[in-house]
Design an enzyme around this catalytic site. Structure first.
Site, mmCIF file in Angstrom:
data_model
loop_
_atom_site.group_PDB
_atom_site.id
_atom_site.type_symbol
_atom_site.label_atom_id
_atom_site.label_comp_id
_atom_site.label_asym_id
_atom_site.label_seq_id
_atom_site.Cartn_x
_atom_site.Cartn_y
_atom_site.Cartn_z
ATOM 1 N N SER A 157 0.835 -1.209 0.000
ATOM 2 C CA SER A 157 0.000 0.000 0.000
ATOM 3 C C SER A 157 0.865 1.253 0.000
ATOM 4 C CB SER A 157 -0.850 -0.008 1.289
ATOM 5 O OG SER A 157 -1.548 1.206 1.474
ATOM 6 N N HIS A 182 -0.897 3.971 1.080
ATOM 7 C CA HIS A 182 -1.740 4.735 2.019
ATOM 8 C C HIS A 182 -2.381 5.938 1.308
ATOM 9 C CE1 HIS A 182 -2.122 5.264 6.616
ATOM 10 N NE2 HIS A 182 -2.994 6.093 6.081
ATOM 11 N N ASP A 213 -3.856 -2.793 -1.107
ATOM 12 C CA ASP A 213 -4.898 -1.777 -1.243
ATOM 13 C C ASP A 213 -4.360 -0.593 -2.035
ATOM 14 O OD1 ASP A 213 -3.589 -0.010 0.490
ATOM 15 O OD2 ASP A 213 -5.099 -0.098 2.066
ATOM 16 N N ARG A 259 -11.393 4.275 -0.495
ATOM 17 C CA ARG A 259 -12.352 5.373 -0.568
ATOM 18 C C ARG A 259 -13.472 5.071 -1.554
ATOM 19 N NH1 ARG A 259 -7.930 9.690 -1.832
ATOM 20 N NH2 ARG A 259 -7.094 7.788 -2.732
HETATM 21 C C1 LIG Z 1 -11.044 8.387 6.090
HETATM 22 C C2 LIG Z 1 -9.813 7.534 6.020
HETATM 23 C C3 LIG Z 1 -9.214 7.116 7.198
HETATM 24 C C4 LIG Z 1 -8.078 6.290 7.166
HETATM 25 N N1 LIG Z 1 -7.519 5.906 8.341
HETATM 26 C C5 LIG Z 1 -6.473 5.044 8.310
HETATM 27 C C6 LIG Z 1 -5.907 4.570 9.536
HETATM 28 O O1 LIG Z 1 -6.279 4.988 10.632
HETATM 29 N N2 LIG Z 1 -4.913 3.657 9.444
HETATM 30 C C7 LIG Z 1 -4.442 3.184 8.254
HETATM 31 O O2 LIG Z 1 -3.556 2.344 8.231
HETATM 32 N N3 LIG Z 1 -4.939 3.652 7.082
HETATM 33 C C8 LIG Z 1 -5.934 4.547 7.087
HETATM 34 N N4 LIG Z 1 -6.457 4.998 5.902
HETATM 35 C C9 LIG Z 1 -5.892 4.490 4.627
HETATM 36 C C10 LIG Z 1 -6.662 3.264 4.124
HETATM 37 O O3 LIG Z 1 -6.580 2.202 5.030
HETATM 38 C C11 LIG Z 1 -6.137 2.778 2.773
HETATM 39 O O4 LIG Z 1 -4.774 2.423 2.861
HETATM 40 C C12 LIG Z 1 -6.299 3.776 1.628
HETATM 41 O O5 LIG Z 1 -7.507 4.513 1.750
HETATM 42 C C13 LIG Z 1 -6.263 3.049 0.295
HETATM 43 O O6 LIG Z 1 -6.331 3.945 -0.777
HETATM 44 P P1 LIG Z 1 -7.694 4.217 -1.599
HETATM 45 O O7 LIG Z 1 -8.623 4.943 -0.687
HETATM 46 O O8 LIG Z 1 -7.236 5.038 -2.752
HETATM 47 O O9 LIG Z 1 -8.232 2.892 -2.022
HETATM 48 C C14 LIG Z 1 -7.532 5.880 5.913
HETATM 49 C C15 LIG Z 1 -8.133 6.334 4.741
HETATM 50 C C16 LIG Z 1 -9.246 7.152 4.784
HETATM 51 C C17 LIG Z 1 -9.852 7.627 3.486
#
Ligand SMILES: Cc1cc2nc3c(=O)[nH]c(=O)nc-3n(C[C@H](O)[C@H](O)[C@H](O)COP(=O)(O)O)c2cc1C
Length: 298
Positions: free
Chosen positions: A193, A195, A226, A250
């Site tokens: 990932s 992130h 992801d 998302r």
């Molecule tokens: C609202 C929100 C909160 C998130 N909080 C965390 C978190 O607390 N810990 C974490 O490892 N990733 C967090 N993420 C990242 C997601 O786990 C993930 O890696 C990421 O959204 C993947 O990308 P994508 O949204 O483009 O699919 C967060 C993402 C969003 C949008």
């Protein structure tokens, strides 16, 4: 010739994903089974929820978005993930009945890391882990919603792994070298990932999957991926490139906001149904059979 430069890893990832096309193999194919086994447990699909945090109540409904998507994961029998939160919120996630992996932040307060991991284990979490890709920010070590983050050494990570009997998941792996390090430290799964694009020019996770799969050959480490996954076709491509499972991100938010548990469940079911359809059309009856023979890179 002039061209537009892009440094946004989300856009680079989307372009890479869309540059991968799929060939068919139909004769002798059957309706595919999307079931998977992870850490000794049978799940209905390799599709997972993302490790999200800070989703409050939506649309005037009673439960938070975090609980609503956790309930959808439970109803579908898929593996659920959550991210940064305090213990009382995590207890509410456990109360939904979803099999949940708690991803703890790399807090500078190491006692908090250990407390959250122990709480999760005692409460009945399915797994625990840490998002190591949220240590640094533009001014050095990051501060996330007022909480100071800290460098995590190999010794620290080994101590988390050794402190639990649960599978330990390291989230935010983007190189073969780090994947091998995670395996050496005792992680039972990694999440490949960036992130949602924290690192400019981050390599698309699906682009490094084949190398990571090769680097982890013979090691007992599951590969989850992801970033930019919004359809069954995306999940299929990730599995074909070397992942064992894939989390949406998302992409599930509009359905969650609008329809709560039912809305996000319908979204996740659509993703899984498209995955089954593509598996069937490409001659793979089971998830663990899928390889890259039906992919074409353009
Ligand atoms: C609202 C929100 C909160 C998130 N909080 C965390 C978190 O607390 N810990 C974490 O490892 N990733 C967090 N993420 C990242 C997601 O786990 C993930 O890696 C990421 O959204 C993947 O990308 P994508 O949204 O483009 O699919 C967060 C993402 C969003 C949008």
């Amino acid at each position: 010739m002039a061209y537009d430069r892009i440094s946004d890893a989300n856009e680079i990832t989307a372009r890479y994903m869309d540059s991968i096309l799929i060939k068919e193999r139909l004769i002798d194919s059957v309706v595919a089974d999307t079931g998977v086994e992870l850490f000794g447990e049978r799940f209905a699909s390799p599709v997972m929820t993302p490790a999200f945090s800070h989703l409050k109540q939506m649309g005037g409904r009673e439960l938070t978005g975090l609980e609503e998507y956790s309930l959808a994961a439970k109803n579908m029998n898929i593996l659920n993930f959550v991210g940064m939160m305090e213990n009382d919120m995590f207890q509410r996630i456990i109360d939904t009945g979803a099999k949940t992996v708690r991803i703890v932040k790399p807090y500078a307060d190491n006692a908090k890391v250990k407390d959250q991991m122990k709480f999760a284990e005692d409460a009945g979490a399915f797994g625990i882990g840490m998002d190591i890709d949220h240590i640094f920010g533009n001014e050095g070590l990051d501060v996330v919603i007022g909480e100071q983050m800290a460098v995590q050494t190999s010794d620290m990570i080994r101590s988390y792994v050794e402190s639990t009997s649960l599978p330990f998941v390291i989230k935010g792996v983007l190189s073969e070298e780090e994947a091998v390090k995670c395996a050496d430290l005792g992680a039972k799964a990694i999440i490949v990932s960036h992130h949602h694009g924290r690192l400019p020019y981050a390599v698309p996770p699906m682009m490094v999957l084949p190398g990571i799969r090769k680097a982890l050959e013979g090691r007992d480490v599951k590969i989850i991926v992801d970033c930019g996954i919004s359809s069954g076709a995306d999940v299929y491509k990730c599995l074909a490139l070397g992942a064992d499972a894939a989390a949406v991100g998302r992409s599930m938010l509009p359905s969650l906001e609008e329809g709560g548990t039912q809305g996000v469940q319908k979204f996740l079911e659509d993703v899984n149904n498209e995955l089954r359809f593509i598996m069937s059309c490409t001659g793979f009856a089971r998830v663990d059979e899928i390889d890259d023979r039906c992919l074409v890179k353009c």
